[in-house]
Scaffold this motif. Structure first.
Motif, PDB file in Angstrom:
ATOM      1  N   ILE A  16       4.854   9.682  -7.082  1.00 48.06           N
ATOM      2  CA  ILE A  16       6.349  10.375  -8.233  1.00 48.06           C
ATOM      3  C   ILE A  16       5.839  10.851  -9.337  1.00 48.06           C
ATOM      4  CG2 ILE A  16       8.154   9.122  -8.828  1.00 48.06           C
ATOM      5  CD1 ILE A  16       8.480   7.312  -6.609  1.00 48.06           C
ATOM      6  N   MET A  17       4.810   9.601 -10.117  1.00 52.20           N
ATOM      7  CA  MET A  17       4.481   9.776 -11.395  1.00 52.20           C
ATOM      8  C   MET A  17       3.861  11.456 -11.068  1.00 52.20           C
ATOM      9  SD  MET A  17       2.730   5.892 -12.189  1.00 52.20           S
ATOM     10  CE  MET A  17       1.969   5.627 -10.705  1.00 52.20           C
ATOM     11  N   PHE A  18       2.955  11.697 -10.423  1.00 50.09           N
ATOM     12  CA  PHE A  18       2.149  12.915 -10.577  1.00 50.09           C
ATOM     13  C   PHE A  18       3.661  14.144 -10.818  1.00 50.09           C
ATOM     14  CE2 PHE A  18       0.891  16.922  -8.501  1.00 50.09           C
ATOM     15  CZ  PHE A  18      -0.011  17.127  -8.790  1.00 50.09           C
ATOM     16  N   TRP A  19       4.411  13.491 -10.137  1.00 48.35           N
ATOM     17  CA  TRP A  19       5.219  14.702 -10.274  1.00 48.35           C
ATOM     18  C   TRP A  19       6.383  14.249 -11.603  1.00 48.35           C
ATOM     19  CZ3 TRP A  19       4.774  19.484  -8.325  1.00 48.35           C
ATOM     20  CH2 TRP A  19       4.180  19.157  -7.650  1.00 48.35           C
ATOM     21  N   ASP A  20       6.390  13.284 -12.100  1.00 49.33           N
ATOM     22  CA  ASP A  20       7.691  13.219 -13.028  1.00 49.33           C
ATOM     23  C   ASP A  20       7.088  12.898 -14.492  1.00 49.33           C
ATOM     24  OD1 ASP A  20       9.339  12.420 -13.950  1.00 49.33           O
ATOM     25  OD2 ASP A  20       9.216   9.946 -13.701  1.00 49.33           O
ATOM     26  N   ASP A  21       5.668  12.769 -14.571  1.00 48.36           N
ATOM     27  CA  ASP A  21       4.009  12.079 -16.005  1.00 48.36           C
ATOM     28  C   ASP A  21       3.441  12.891 -16.176  1.00 48.36           C
ATOM     29  OD1 ASP A  21       5.847  12.885 -19.250  1.00 48.36           O
ATOM     30  OD2 ASP A  21       3.877  12.132 -19.219  1.00 48.36           O
ATOM     31  N   LYS A  22       2.893  13.699 -15.963  1.00 46.93           N
ATOM     32  CA  LYS A  22       1.517  13.886 -16.198  1.00 46.93           C
ATOM     33  C   LYS A  22       1.134  12.530 -16.862  1.00 46.93           C
ATOM     34  CE  LYS A  22       0.778  16.752 -12.690  1.00 46.93           C
ATOM     35  NZ  LYS A  22       2.498  17.281 -12.490  1.00 46.93           N
ATOM     36  N   HIS A  23       1.360  12.348 -17.919  1.00 41.75           N
ATOM     37  CA  HIS A  23       0.336  11.144 -18.847  1.00 41.75           C
ATOM     38  C   HIS A  23       0.374  10.002 -18.170  1.00 41.75           C
ATOM     39  CE1 HIS A  23       1.151  14.423 -21.541  1.00 41.75           C
ATOM     40  NE2 HIS A  23       0.417  13.939 -22.463  1.00 41.75           N
ATOM     41  N   VAL A  24       1.972   9.609 -17.808  1.00 43.56           N
ATOM     42  CA  VAL A  24       1.338   8.541 -17.431  1.00 43.56           C
ATOM     43  C   VAL A  24       0.772   8.185 -15.518  1.00 43.56           C
ATOM     44  CG1 VAL A  24       3.759   6.955 -15.261  1.00 43.56           C
ATOM     45  CG2 VAL A  24       3.758   8.252 -18.125  1.00 43.56           C
ATOM     46  N   PHE A  25       0.790   9.433 -14.957  1.00 42.32           N
ATOM     47  CA  PHE A  25      -0.820  10.079 -13.756  1.00 42.32           C
ATOM     48  C   PHE A  25      -1.225   9.206 -13.899  1.00 42.32           C
ATOM     49  CE2 PHE A  25      -2.999  12.377 -11.491  1.00 42.32           C
ATOM     50  CZ  PHE A  25      -2.570  11.130  -9.956  1.00 42.32           C
ATOM     51  N   LEU A  26      -1.949   9.852 -15.430  1.00 47.06           N
ATOM     52  CA  LEU A  26      -2.737   9.710 -15.719  1.00 47.06           C
ATOM     53  C   LEU A  26      -3.279   8.212 -16.147  1.00 47.06           C
ATOM     54  CD1 LEU A  26      -6.023  10.940 -16.634  1.00 47.06           C
ATOM     55  CD2 LEU A  26      -5.165  11.274 -19.556  1.00 47.06           C
ATOM     56  N   SER A  65       0.655  -1.437  -0.572  1.00 44.35           N
ATOM     57  CA  SER A  65       0.466   0.165  -0.207  1.00 44.35           C
ATOM     58  C   SER A  65       0.922   1.280   0.493  1.00 44.35           C
ATOM     59  CB  SER A  65      -0.954  -0.155   0.950  1.00 44.35           C
ATOM     60  OG  SER A  65      -1.811   1.227   1.086  1.00 44.35           O
ATOM     61  N   LEU A  66       1.935   0.978   0.646  1.00 43.76           N
ATOM     62  CA  LEU A  66       3.343   2.624   0.655  1.00 43.76           C
ATOM     63  C   LEU A  66       4.006   2.674  -0.562  1.00 43.76           C
ATOM     64  CD1 LEU A  66       4.187   1.935   4.117  1.00 43.76           C
ATOM     65  CD2 LEU A  66       3.411   3.739   3.168  1.00 43.76           C
ATOM     66  N   LEU A  67       4.232   1.156  -0.972  1.00 39.29           N
ATOM     67  CA  LEU A  67       4.872   1.145  -2.024  1.00 39.29           C
ATOM     68  C   LEU A  67       3.832   1.913  -3.324  1.00 39.29           C
ATOM     69  CD1 LEU A  67       7.549   0.060  -4.055  1.00 39.29           C
ATOM     70  CD2 LEU A  67       5.932  -1.707  -4.201  1.00 39.29           C
ATOM     71  N   ALA A  68       2.377   1.608  -3.970  1.00 43.53           N
ATOM     72  CA  ALA A  68       1.379   1.943  -4.183  1.00 43.53           C
ATOM     73  C   ALA A  68       1.805   3.703  -4.333  1.00 43.53           C
ATOM     74  CB  ALA A  68       0.189   1.320  -4.491  1.00 43.53           C
ATOM     75  N   GLY A  69       1.329   3.784  -3.236  1.00 41.30           N
ATOM     76  CA  GLY A  69       1.331   5.394  -2.816  1.00 41.30           C
ATOM     77  C   GLY A  69       2.256   6.758  -3.338  1.00 41.30           C
ATOM     78  N   PHE A  70       3.187   5.928  -2.539  1.00 43.81           N
ATOM     79  CA  PHE A  70       4.949   6.653  -2.752  1.00 43.81           C
ATOM     80  C   PHE A  70       4.731   6.449  -4.592  1.00 43.81           C
ATOM     81  CE2 PHE A  70       6.328   5.899   1.492  1.00 43.81           C
ATOM     82  CZ  PHE A  70       6.493   6.998   1.841  1.00 43.81           C
TER      83      PHE A  70
END
Length: 218
Positions: free
Chosen positions: A87-97, A78-83
């Motif tokens: 990271i994806m939110f700040w790294d690349d919004k396409h990947v985050f989406l 759960s922690l891994l998925a959240g962290f």
């Protein structure tokens, strides 16, 4: 070039770890990882200089965390998925989406496969295991709120017209036709689609001879 090399093979390794959670045969999970690495979109973005090509390395790690959380009731998962989501939110919004879109689907896949863990005395109830992930999800929402406020009045902060979005969007036919009328970024081909479909069916069918192979394919 070294960064591209590292991102590519780290993705293959993480995909192998993810597939290995669904089959005890390392050959099958390794083949599934290599198959996933051939998806054209990854190579088009990676070789085209887009940060999306590098950031896709986080997706299998995110799915591993979700899988651990749902199937094993794991707080570490759960922690891994959240962290990784942060990271994806700040790294690349396409990947985050993309990751956000696939998360409910993968949670369903993991939930269907929980029969192997039902007798595990260390397995926590899903709602308890998901608490760290949900807290970190709230952190992403808060960050997104402040990031959006900082872009108010700029071109980035404005809503795109649907017609403008459609001009650069792929067509449904591009999924199976690399030379379609739209953009080939969504191309998968019939073979991969049929394999994933067979893997989906295998999740609900008990057939020891071929079930592990097809389940790993999804």
């Amino acid at each position: 070039n070294l960064t591209q090399f590292a991102a590519t093979w780290l993705t293959v390794f993480l995909m192998w770890l993810l597939a290995a959670r669904y089959t005890p045969d390392n050959r099958i999970s390794g083949l599934a990882a290599l198959l996933a690495a051939t998806i054209p979109y990854r190579w088009m973005t990676l070789c085209g200089g887009s940060p999306t090509g590098f950031s896709l390395v986080w997706v299998p790690l995110f799915l591993i965390g979700l899988d651990m959380m749902v199937r094993n009731g794991s707080l570490r998962g759960s922690l891994l998925a959240g962290f990784v989501l942060n990271i994806m939110f700040w790294d690349d919004k396409h990947v985050f989406l993309f990751a956000g879109a696939i998360a409910p689907v993968w949670c369903l896949v993991a939930w269907v496969s929980t029969e192997q863990e039902k007798d595990n005395p260390e397995r926590r109830p899903l709602l308890r295991a998901a608490i760290p992930f949900l807290l970190l999800l709230v952190a992403v929402i808060i960050q997104g709120h402040f990031a959006g406020r900082s872009l108010e009045g700029t071109m980035v902060g404005k809503v795109r017209d649907p017609g403008e979005v459609a001009l650069t969007s792929p067509h449904w036919s591009d999924v199976v036709d690399f030379h379609g009328a739209g953009r080939p970024t969504v191309y998968l081909g019939w073979a991969l689609i049929m394999l994933v479909a067979a893997g989906t069916v295998a999740m609900f069918v008990r057939a020891p001879a071929w079930n592990p192979v097809l389940r790993a394919s999804i």
